[in-house]
Scaffold this motif. Structure first.
Motif, PDB file in Angstrom:
ATOM      1  N   ARG A  66       0.785  -1.258  -0.173  1.00  0.00           N
ATOM      2  CA  ARG A  66       0.089   0.075   0.005  1.00  0.00           C
ATOM      3  C   ARG A  66       0.861   1.351  -0.055  1.00  0.00           C
ATOM      4  O   ARG A  66       1.685   1.521   0.847  1.00  0.00           O
ATOM      5  N   ALA A  67       0.568   2.117  -1.121  1.00  0.00           N
ATOM      6  CA  ALA A  67       1.312   3.183  -1.243  1.00  0.00           C
ATOM      7  C   ALA A  67       0.901   4.213  -0.030  1.00  0.00           C
ATOM      8  O   ALA A  67      -0.011   4.604  -0.079  1.00  0.00           O
ATOM      9  N   PRO A  68       2.136   4.872   0.637  1.00  0.00           N
ATOM     10  CA  PRO A  68       1.491   5.752   1.647  1.00  0.00           C
ATOM     11  C   PRO A  68       1.171   7.083   1.202  1.00  0.00           C
ATOM     12  O   PRO A  68       0.290   7.999   1.958  1.00  0.00           O
ATOM     13  N   CYS A  69       1.499   7.542  -0.041  1.00  0.00           N
ATOM     14  CA  CYS A  69       1.145   8.843  -0.540  1.00  0.00           C
ATOM     15  C   CYS A  69      -0.328   9.048  -1.177  1.00  0.00           C
ATOM     16  O   CYS A  69      -0.894   9.726  -0.862  1.00  0.00           O
ATOM     17  N   CYS A  70      -0.746   7.869  -1.810  1.00  0.00           N
ATOM     18  CA  CYS A  70      -2.103   7.908  -2.506  1.00  0.00           C
ATOM     19  C   CYS A  70      -2.801   6.805  -2.020  1.00  0.00           C
ATOM     20  O   CYS A  70      -4.291   6.868  -2.332  1.00  0.00           O
ATOM     21  N   ARG A  71      -2.421   5.925  -0.762  1.00  0.00           N
ATOM     22  CA  ARG A  71      -3.360   4.875  -0.197  1.00  0.00           C
ATOM     23  C   ARG A  71      -3.695   4.100  -1.236  1.00  0.00           C
ATOM     24  O   ARG A  71      -4.938   3.433  -1.037  1.00  0.00           O
ATOM     25  N   LYS A  72      -3.222   3.559  -2.281  1.00  0.00           N
ATOM     26  CA  LYS A  72      -3.786   2.819  -3.272  1.00  0.00           C
ATOM     27  C   LYS A  72      -2.774   1.434  -3.115  1.00  0.00           C
ATOM     28  O   LYS A  72      -1.654   1.564  -2.699  1.00  0.00           O
ATOM     29  N   TRP A  73      -3.265   0.163  -3.660  1.00  0.00           N
ATOM     30  CA  TRP A  73      -2.455  -0.949  -3.376  1.00  0.00           C
ATOM     31  C   TRP A  73      -1.688  -1.137  -4.920  1.00  0.00           C
ATOM     32  O   TRP A  73      -2.286  -1.056  -5.654  1.00  0.00           O
ATOM     33  N   GLU A  88       7.490  -0.150  -9.129  1.00  0.00           N
ATOM     34  CA  GLU A  88       7.533   0.108 -10.513  1.00  0.00           C
ATOM     35  C   GLU A  88       6.064   0.311 -11.168  1.00  0.00           C
ATOM     36  O   GLU A  88       5.875   1.140 -11.888  1.00  0.00           O
ATOM     37  N   CYS A  89       5.255  -0.570 -10.496  1.00  0.00           N
ATOM     38  CA  CYS A  89       3.732  -0.559 -10.966  1.00  0.00           C
ATOM     39  C   CYS A  89       3.141   0.861 -10.515  1.00  0.00           C
ATOM     40  O   CYS A  89       2.415   1.462 -10.989  1.00  0.00           O
ATOM     41  N   HIS A  90       3.648   1.291  -9.051  1.00  0.00           N
ATOM     42  CA  HIS A  90       3.093   2.682  -8.648  1.00  0.00           C
ATOM     43  C   HIS A  90       3.834   3.677  -9.563  1.00  0.00           C
ATOM     44  O   HIS A  90       2.745   4.425 -10.024  1.00  0.00           O
ATOM     45  N   GLN A  91       4.798   3.783 -10.010  1.00  0.00           N
ATOM     46  CA  GLN A  91       5.671   4.630 -10.960  1.00  0.00           C
ATOM     47  C   GLN A  91       4.743   4.646 -12.287  1.00  0.00           C
ATOM     48  O   GLN A  91       4.299   5.726 -12.911  1.00  0.00           O
ATOM     49  N   GLU A  92       4.212   3.494 -13.003  1.00  0.00           N
ATOM     50  CA  GLU A  92       3.622   3.632 -14.287  1.00  0.00           C
ATOM     51  C   GLU A  92       2.258   3.944 -14.072  1.00  0.00           C
ATOM     52  O   GLU A  92       1.925   4.572 -15.223  1.00  0.00           O
ATOM     53  N   ASN A  93       1.615   3.929 -13.061  1.00  0.00           N
ATOM     54  CA  ASN A  93       0.071   3.950 -12.860  1.00  0.00           C
ATOM     55  C   ASN A  93      -0.003   5.220 -12.256  1.00  0.00           C
ATOM     56  O   ASN A  93      -1.222   5.693 -12.008  1.00  0.00           O
ATOM     57  N   SER A  94       0.833   5.875 -11.681  1.00  0.00           N
ATOM     58  CA  SER A  94       0.601   7.288 -10.748  1.00  0.00           C
ATOM     59  C   SER A  94       1.246   8.410 -11.445  1.00  0.00           C
ATOM     60  O   SER A  94       2.165   8.442 -12.111  1.00  0.00           O
ATOM     61  N   ASP A  95       0.552   9.535 -11.136  1.00  0.00           N
ATOM     62  CA  ASP A  95       1.344  11.084 -11.445  1.00  0.00           C
ATOM     63  C   ASP A  95       2.289  11.556 -10.491  1.00  0.00           C
ATOM     64  O   ASP A  95       2.661  12.720 -10.920  1.00  0.00           O
ATOM     65  N   HIS A  96       2.555  10.739  -9.395  1.00  0.00           N
ATOM     66  CA  HIS A  96       3.403  11.336  -8.310  1.00  0.00           C
ATOM     67  C   HIS A  96       4.507  10.236  -8.118  1.00  0.00           C
ATOM     68  O   HIS A  96       4.173   9.227  -8.111  1.00  0.00           O
ATOM     69  N   PRO A  97       5.503  10.667  -7.421  1.00  0.00           N
ATOM     70  CA  PRO A  97       6.437   9.904  -7.182  1.00  0.00           C
ATOM     71  C   PRO A  97       5.999   9.219  -5.553  1.00  0.00           C
ATOM     72  O   PRO A  97       5.156   9.712  -5.020  1.00  0.00           O
ATOM     73  N   LEU A  98       6.632   8.041  -5.458  1.00  0.00           N
ATOM     74  CA  LEU A  98       6.114   7.230  -4.229  1.00  0.00           C
ATOM     75  C   LEU A  98       6.785   7.844  -3.250  1.00  0.00           C
ATOM     76  O   LEU A  98       8.106   7.948  -3.089  1.00  0.00           O
ATOM     77  N   LEU A  99       6.046   8.013  -2.183  1.00  0.00           N
ATOM     78  CA  LEU A  99       6.603   8.729  -0.937  1.00  0.00           C
ATOM     79  C   LEU A  99       7.087   7.403   0.081  1.00  0.00           C
ATOM     80  O   LEU A  99       6.625   6.476   0.287  1.00  0.00           O
ATOM     81  N   GLN A 100       8.295   7.725   0.305  1.00  0.00           N
ATOM     82  CA  GLN A 100       9.188   6.766   1.169  1.00  0.00           C
ATOM     83  C   GLN A 100       8.658   6.866   2.421  1.00  0.00           C
ATOM     84  O   GLN A 100       8.686   7.929   3.289  1.00  0.00           O
ATOM     85  N   SER A 101       8.581   5.519   3.201  1.00  0.00           N
ATOM     86  CA  SER A 101       8.196   5.500   4.591  1.00  0.00           C
ATOM     87  C   SER A 101       8.665   4.224   4.967  1.00  0.00           C
ATOM     88  O   SER A 101       8.955   3.209   4.458  1.00  0.00           O
ATOM     89  N   CYS A 121      -4.118  -8.119   5.784  1.00  0.00           N
ATOM     90  CA  CYS A 121      -3.332  -7.087   5.716  1.00  0.00           C
ATOM     91  C   CYS A 121      -2.453  -6.987   7.154  1.00  0.00           C
ATOM     92  O   CYS A 121      -2.876  -7.452   8.083  1.00  0.00           O
ATOM     93  N   PHE A 122      -1.074  -6.727   6.719  1.00  0.00           N
ATOM     94  CA  PHE A 122      -0.253  -6.507   8.077  1.00  0.00           C
ATOM     95  C   PHE A 122       0.814  -5.441   7.953  1.00  0.00           C
ATOM     96  O   PHE A 122       1.054  -4.991   6.608  1.00  0.00           O
ATOM     97  N   ARG A 123       1.199  -4.835   9.056  1.00  0.00           N
ATOM     98  CA  ARG A 123       2.178  -3.685   8.863  1.00  0.00           C
ATOM     99  C   ARG A 123       3.536  -4.193   9.280  1.00  0.00           C
ATOM    100  O   ARG A 123       3.786  -5.175  10.320  1.00  0.00           O
ATOM    101  N   LYS A 124       4.445  -3.830   8.873  1.00  0.00           N
ATOM    102  CA  LYS A 124       6.039  -4.016   9.116  1.00  0.00           C
ATOM    103  C   LYS A 124       6.733  -2.813   9.313  1.00  0.00           C
ATOM    104  O   LYS A 124       6.553  -1.710   8.451  1.00  0.00           O
ATOM    105  N   ASP A 125       7.547  -2.510  10.315  1.00  0.00           N
ATOM    106  CA  ASP A 125       8.550  -1.439  10.438  1.00  0.00           C
ATOM    107  C   ASP A 125       9.831  -1.866   9.587  1.00  0.00           C
ATOM    108  O   ASP A 125      10.531  -2.742   9.886  1.00  0.00           O
ATOM    109  N   SER A 126      10.269  -1.186   8.595  1.00  0.00           N
ATOM    110  CA  SER A 126      11.426  -1.572   7.868  1.00  0.00           C
ATOM    111  C   SER A 126      12.694  -1.344   8.616  1.00  0.00           C
ATOM    112  O   SER A 126      13.703  -1.820   8.198  1.00  0.00           O
TER     113      SER A 126
END
Length: 122
Positions: free
Chosen positions: A13-20, A25-38, A51-56
């Motif tokens: 799940r992208a933290p910038c647009c909250r889409k899966w 690279e799929c986010h880069q192709e389908n979105s008009d904004h850069p991926l927000l790093q988190s 779903c589950f969360r992980k702290d990198s």
């Protein structure tokens, strides 16, 4: 299905647009904004659909598995490779393109023949 990573086991799940998305690279192709790093990442397991969360920042070896179904989602990525193959007709109709892996044995080739061994040994 992701066309960049063939064996993707989770969706991210992208933290910038909250889409899966399947990968960055799929986010880069389908979105008009850069991926927000988190550091806090949200995953969805493709095996159990949970779903589950992980702290990198605190990623350990036990974090390579889904906490719900123990699916190992940290795998070496397989990228698609171009290949040239010969396509034939339906093998049920014409099986000339298939290679038979069985080996025909023409009988034993030995100086000692088992069939007439009693006559030779005396």
């Amino acid at each position: 299905m992701c066309k960049h990573v063939l064996n993707a086991q989770v969706a991210i799940r992208a933290p910038c647009c909250r889409k899966w998305f399947e990968c960055a690279e799929c986010h880069q192709e389908n979105s008009d904004h850069p991926l927000l790093q988190s550091f806090d990442m949200t995953f969805a397991c493709k095996k159990c659909k949970k779903c589950f969360r992980k702290d990198s920042r605190e990623f350990e070896e036990s974090d390579e598995y889904c906490p719900h179904c123990d699916n190992h989602f940290v795998l070496d990525a397989l990228t698609p490779k171009a290949s040239l193959q010969v396509e034939g007709e339906d093998v049920r109709k014409d099986a000339r393109m298939l290679k038979d892996g069985r080996v025909r044995v023409d009988g034993e080739r030995s100086i000692f023949n088992v069939k007439d061994a009693a006559d030779r040994l005396g």
